[in-house]
Design a protein around this motif. Structure first.
Motif, mmCIF file in Angstrom:
data_model
loop_
_atom_site.group_PDB
_atom_site.id
_atom_site.type_symbol
_atom_site.label_atom_id
_atom_site.label_comp_id
_atom_site.label_asym_id
_atom_site.label_seq_id
_atom_site.Cartn_x
_atom_site.Cartn_y
_atom_site.Cartn_z
ATOM 1 N N PHE A 15 0.840 -1.200 0.000
ATOM 2 C CA PHE A 15 0.000 0.000 0.000
ATOM 3 C C PHE A 15 0.875 1.251 0.000
ATOM 4 N N TYR A 16 1.875 1.275 0.871
ATOM 5 C CA TYR A 16 2.781 2.432 0.931
ATOM 6 C C TYR A 16 3.727 2.471 -0.276
ATOM 7 N N LYS A 17 4.193 1.321 -0.711
ATOM 8 C CA LYS A 17 5.084 1.261 -1.865
ATOM 9 C C LYS A 17 4.381 1.762 -3.120
ATOM 10 N N ASN A 18 3.121 1.358 -3.308
ATOM 11 C CA ASN A 18 2.373 1.773 -4.490
ATOM 12 C C ASN A 18 2.167 3.283 -4.526
ATOM 13 N N ALA A 19 1.941 3.891 -3.350
ATOM 14 C CA ALA A 19 1.789 5.344 -3.285
ATOM 15 C C ALA A 19 3.096 6.040 -3.652
ATOM 16 N N GLN A 20 4.210 5.513 -3.146
ATOM 17 C CA GLN A 20 5.510 6.094 -3.473
ATOM 18 C C GLN A 20 5.772 6.025 -4.974
ATOM 19 N N GLU A 21 5.431 4.913 -5.584
ATOM 20 C CA GLU A 21 5.640 4.762 -7.022
ATOM 21 C C GLU A 21 4.746 5.710 -7.814
ATOM 22 N N TYR A 22 3.518 5.903 -7.348
ATOM 23 C CA TYR A 22 2.616 6.837 -8.025
ATOM 24 C C TYR A 22 3.193 8.252 -8.008
ATOM 25 N N TRP A 23 3.598 8.726 -6.831
ATOM 26 C CA TRP A 23 4.080 10.101 -6.699
ATOM 27 C C TRP A 23 5.437 10.300 -7.369
ATOM 28 N N ALA A 24 6.180 9.224 -7.538
ATOM 29 C CA ALA A 24 7.469 9.326 -8.221
ATOM 30 C C ALA A 24 7.294 9.712 -9.689
ATOM 31 N N GLU A 25 6.095 9.477 -10.231
ATOM 32 C CA GLU A 25 5.820 9.801 -11.635
ATOM 33 C C GLU A 25 5.152 11.165 -11.804
ATOM 34 N N ILE A 26 4.866 11.839 -10.704
ATOM 35 C CA ILE A 26 4.158 13.123 -10.758
ATOM 36 C C ILE A 26 5.164 14.269 -10.846
ATOM 37 N N PRO A 27 4.974 15.213 -11.784
ATOM 38 C CA PRO A 27 5.920 16.331 -11.900
ATOM 39 C C PRO A 27 5.851 17.241 -10.677
ATOM 40 N N PRO A 28 6.985 17.816 -10.259
ATOM 41 C CA PRO A 28 7.016 18.695 -9.079
ATOM 42 C C PRO A 28 6.537 20.107 -9.415
ATOM 43 N N THR A 29 5.251 20.204 -9.724
ATOM 44 C CA THR A 29 4.612 21.470 -10.065
ATOM 45 C C THR A 29 3.332 21.599 -9.252
ATOM 46 N N VAL A 30 2.776 22.798 -9.199
ATOM 47 C CA VAL A 30 1.501 22.980 -8.499
ATOM 48 C C VAL A 30 0.414 22.137 -9.145
ATOM 49 N N ASP A 31 0.384 22.093 -10.473
ATOM 50 C CA ASP A 31 -0.620 21.281 -11.153
ATOM 51 C C ASP A 31 -0.437 19.800 -10.831
ATOM 52 N N SER A 174 -18.951 11.381 0.403
ATOM 53 C CA SER A 174 -20.371 11.680 0.535
ATOM 54 C C SER A 174 -21.185 10.405 0.733
ATOM 55 N N SER A 175 -20.574 9.257 0.449
ATOM 56 C CA SER A 175 -21.283 7.979 0.546
ATOM 57 C C SER A 175 -21.392 7.483 1.979
ATOM 58 N N GLY A 176 -20.584 8.059 2.885
ATOM 59 C CA GLY A 176 -20.575 7.585 4.265
ATOM 60 C C GLY A 176 -19.724 6.350 4.469
ATOM 61 N N THR A 177 -19.036 5.907 3.421
ATOM 62 C CA THR A 177 -18.172 4.741 3.518
ATOM 63 C C THR A 177 -16.776 5.101 3.016
ATOM 64 N N ILE A 178 -15.809 4.224 3.317
ATOM 65 C CA ILE A 178 -14.453 4.410 2.816
ATOM 66 C C ILE A 178 -14.431 4.148 1.317
ATOM 67 N N GLU A 179 -13.721 4.995 0.587
ATOM 68 C CA GLU A 179 -13.534 4.785 -0.843
ATOM 69 C C GLU A 179 -12.040 4.704 -1.137
ATOM 70 N N MET A 180 -11.656 3.662 -1.867
ATOM 71 C CA MET A 180 -10.247 3.399 -2.166
ATOM 72 C C MET A 180 -9.925 3.865 -3.577
ATOM 73 N N ASP A 181 -8.817 4.603 -3.705
ATOM 74 C CA ASP A 181 -8.297 4.990 -5.020
ATOM 75 C C ASP A 181 -7.059 4.142 -5.269
ATOM 76 N N LYS A 182 -7.184 3.135 -6.115
ATOM 77 C CA LYS A 182 -6.061 2.235 -6.368
ATOM 78 C C LYS A 182 -5.004 2.898 -7.238
ATOM 79 N N ASN A 183 -5.377 3.967 -7.925
ATOM 80 C CA ASN A 183 -4.429 4.656 -8.789
ATOM 81 C C ASN A 183 -3.274 5.257 -7.992
ATOM 82 N N ASP A 184 -3.610 6.003 -6.928
ATOM 83 C CA ASP A 184 -2.549 6.619 -6.107
ATOM 84 C C ASP A 184 -2.398 5.948 -4.756
#
Length: 279
Positions: A15-31, A174-184
């Motif tokens: 779970f933590y490794k996948n997040a690190q890999e996702y952010w490693a591909e994100i450009p260091p910009t405000v966008d 808004s659903s009142g339940t946990i929602e998982m984003d597998k992308n990030d």
């Protein structure tokens, strides 16, 4: 209430490794930090600044000596909010590329005020005890499991000065339940669960504000102001307002001690807003 574990199809380490890999591909910009929604940054900062100014008018206000920006990314919140209001600011961010970019992005505004830049995840970060007046946590808590989030809150609670506060600015489903984003590799929690975790960490939530004027496709976003239960609450922190307060960007709601509520919220960050799954 379901656990976030039920929504994971991987180990906690992955779970933590996948997040690190996702952010490693994100450009260091405000966008990049805001997931393509850089247009909301000014409104976001304005709402946050209004909240801090309200806190500085309390009978027991937090000081303005030292702030900590958690999940800071390239320092967007530090540059546009914290540097203006605090004498010293530390950043903690797990992505070393973002940390390397932060000094240049913050620029001369940070001269003499930008202090320590820690490159580590919040699940393993232990700030110095009694150091901070304000600890700002925005769009990053979804990258922690429930147990690690409670431990993080406990570590941050110990790092507060007397009258210090933790401010959480987060997406809520808004659903009142946990929602998982597998992308990030992140969760968006319902407000009832977030308040339960505040309670487990020994924190009182005494102010709750909703951020307005974000795109309707995003999760609602709220700000929560927290103090250790051991400090108790002052009179102006326990009496609900006579009416809802609207200041273009912010609506004040009642949030006493640690009771669960049914209000709803949402967005994400190293700093990043997320689109709601309900849209």
């Amino acid at each position: 209430m379901s656990s976030e574990i039920e929504h994971m199809d991987c180990s906690q380490d992955d779970f933590y490794k996948n997040a690190q890999e996702y952010w490693a591909e994100i450009p260091p910009t405000v966008d990049g930090m805001l997931g393509g929604f850089s247009s909301i940054s000014e409104k976001d900062i304005k709402g946050s600044k209004l909240l801090l100014r309200q806190l500085f008018r309390l009978n027991k206000p937090p000081g303005n000596k030292y702030a900590l920006d958690c999940g800071a990314g390239i320092g967007r919140v530090t540059k546009h909010l914290l540097i203006d209001l605090f004498e010293n600011v530390d950043l903690v961010e797990q992505n070393s590329n973002f940390i390397a970019k932060a000094k240049a992005y913050i620029g001369t505004e940070g001269t003499g005020r930008l202090c320590n830049l820690y490159s580590t995840g919040l699940q393993s970060f232990k700030p110095d005890p009694g150091k901070y007046d304000v600890i700002w946590m925005q769009w990053v808590l979804g990258h922690l499991t429930d147990s690690d989030l409670v431990e993080c809150f406990n570590n941050c609670k110990a790092a507060l000065k007397p009258d210090g506060v933790i401010i959480v600015k987060e997406n809520i489903t808004s659903s009142g339940t946990i929602e998982m984003d597998k992308n990030d590799s992140s969760f968006t929690r319902p407000i009832s669960l977030l308040k339960k975790l505040f309670d487990e960490a020994g924190l009182n939530c005494f102010k709750q504000h909703k951020q307005h004027d974000f795109p309707k496709c995003l999760y609602p976003v709220y700000m929560f102001v927290l103090r250790p239960k051991s400090e108790g609450l002052d009179k102006d922190e326990t009496e609900p307002p006579n009416k809802v307060i609207r200041n273009n960007e912010v609506e004040e709601l009642v949030c006493l001690t640690s009771k669960s509520g049914s209000s709803e919220v949402g967005s994400k960050e190293n700093g990043q807003p997320h689109e709601s799954e309900n849209n």
